[in-house]
Design an enzyme around this catalytic site. Sequence first.
Site, PDB file in Angstrom:
ATOM      1  N   TYR A 110       0.823  -1.208   0.000  1.00 33.96           N
ATOM      2  CA  TYR A 110       0.000   0.000   0.000  1.00 33.96           C
ATOM      3  C   TYR A 110       0.850   1.248   0.000  1.00 33.96           C
ATOM      4  O   TYR A 110       2.073   1.194   0.179  1.00 33.96           O
ATOM      5  CB  TYR A 110      -0.926   0.019   1.224  1.00 33.96           C
ATOM      6  CG  TYR A 110      -0.242   0.408   2.525  1.00 33.96           C
ATOM      7  CD1 TYR A 110      -0.382   1.697   3.038  1.00 33.96           C
ATOM      8  CD2 TYR A 110       0.544  -0.491   3.231  1.00 33.96           C
ATOM      9  CE1 TYR A 110       0.241   2.062   4.226  1.00 33.96           C
ATOM     10  CE2 TYR A 110       1.167  -0.139   4.413  1.00 33.96           C
ATOM     11  CZ  TYR A 110       1.011   1.135   4.911  1.00 33.96           C
ATOM     12  OH  TYR A 110       1.640   1.504   6.088  1.00 33.96           O
ATOM     13  N   LYS A 168       6.430  -1.691   1.815  1.00 32.66           N
ATOM     14  CA  LYS A 168       5.231  -1.178   2.494  1.00 32.66           C
ATOM     15  C   LYS A 168       4.131  -2.233   2.416  1.00 32.66           C
ATOM     16  O   LYS A 168       3.080  -2.061   1.794  1.00 32.66           O
ATOM     17  CB  LYS A 168       4.796   0.145   1.861  1.00 32.66           C
ATOM     18  CG  LYS A 168       4.062   1.073   2.821  1.00 32.66           C
ATOM     19  CD  LYS A 168       3.940   2.464   2.230  1.00 32.66           C
ATOM     20  CE  LYS A 168       3.060   3.379   3.059  1.00 32.66           C
ATOM     21  NZ  LYS A 168       3.638   3.743   4.348  1.00 32.66           N
ATOM     22  N   GLU A 192      12.670   3.232  13.441  1.00 32.54           N
ATOM     23  CA  GLU A 192      11.632   4.179  13.053  1.00 32.54           C
ATOM     24  C   GLU A 192      10.479   4.055  14.039  1.00 32.54           C
ATOM     25  O   GLU A 192      10.587   3.337  15.041  1.00 32.54           O
ATOM     26  CB  GLU A 192      11.156   3.905  11.621  1.00 32.54           C
ATOM     27  CG  GLU A 192      10.623   2.492  11.411  1.00 32.54           C
ATOM     28  CD  GLU A 192      10.276   2.198   9.960  1.00 32.54           C
ATOM     29  OE1 GLU A 192      10.252   3.139   9.152  1.00 32.54           O
ATOM     30  OE2 GLU A 192      10.015   1.013   9.641  1.00 32.54           O
ATOM     31  N   LEU A 247      11.155   1.885   6.493  1.00 30.85           N
ATOM     32  CA  LEU A 247      10.507   2.277   5.250  1.00 30.85           C
ATOM     33  C   LEU A 247      11.048   3.635   4.832  1.00 30.85           C
ATOM     34  O   LEU A 247      11.141   4.553   5.654  1.00 30.85           O
ATOM     35  CB  LEU A 247       8.993   2.374   5.447  1.00 30.85           C
ATOM     36  CG  LEU A 247       8.218   2.803   4.212  1.00 30.85           C
ATOM     37  CD1 LEU A 247       8.237   1.704   3.158  1.00 30.85           C
ATOM     38  CD2 LEU A 247       6.785   3.172   4.567  1.00 30.85           C
TER      39      LEU A 247
END
Length: 285
Positions: A33, A144, A176, A200
């Site tokens: 996505y 993702k 992250e 990401l």
Amino acid sequence: MKELAYYDGRIGTPEELMIPFQDRVHFFGDGVYDATVGGNHKVYLLKDHLDRFYSSAKALDIKIPMEKVELGNLLTKLLSMVEGETHFVYWQVTRGIASREHIYEETMIGKLWVLIRPNKLRDPNVPIRLITKEDTRFLHCNIKTLNLLPSVIASQEAFKAGALETVLHRGDVVTECAHSNVSILKNGTFLSHPNDNLILRGIAKTHMIQACHRLGIQVLERAFTLEELMDADEVIVTSSSNFCLHADDINGKPVGGKDPGTLRRIQDAVLEEYLQYTGRKSIFD
């Protein structure tokens, strides 16, 4: 229309659309996505998000049913159909529909989903609270993927603790957040984890780094530790729906607040890019 859903050529509300039982997303989370904001009915940083979307799909051998230009035009058209001025624009592709088997037909064409709904950007001047958690996700965080259970759990823990986000770390190394990137300012230098397989590649973070270069702020893309995080002059959290937030609390301990001038310069540059791109006059109007 106040909220729009799209699946494989059909348009309706999220309540109206029905997804085939054997779409592989139900059994395997088999898809990828991307998401961004829509401002003034323009999909913000559309090309960047499409590039990442197609890269994620390629990494998992998923066939997107249309080319980038066609998908970009479709997202823009769908956004124009939804009321309001600021929106959350989300799209995903699943591998397709088939009987439940781990293996798949390599010629299978994916199914495209889109969700567009009203959205509000957070005020970047209002600080946020964070918590930390060991990063136990798999080793392909650069894709993702739709498999987001670890991020869901981490986000729920943050919510229960009265925080907005969870900072993930592997051992002592910060990676992250559950659904954002985290960076720091220290002695006038912007530090952020490099774009490896453990995070990401955040498009908002990428554009913030570009803003730093324009402003003459030194950038170091290297791993930093929990100790460096807690000792940072500023802690910055970025995502495609909130470009440049800053934290003043991690695990109940005060952080940041030591370089508001540099922080504000970065925030102003990032928000100015958004306003110019979308033609908006303010993120709040």
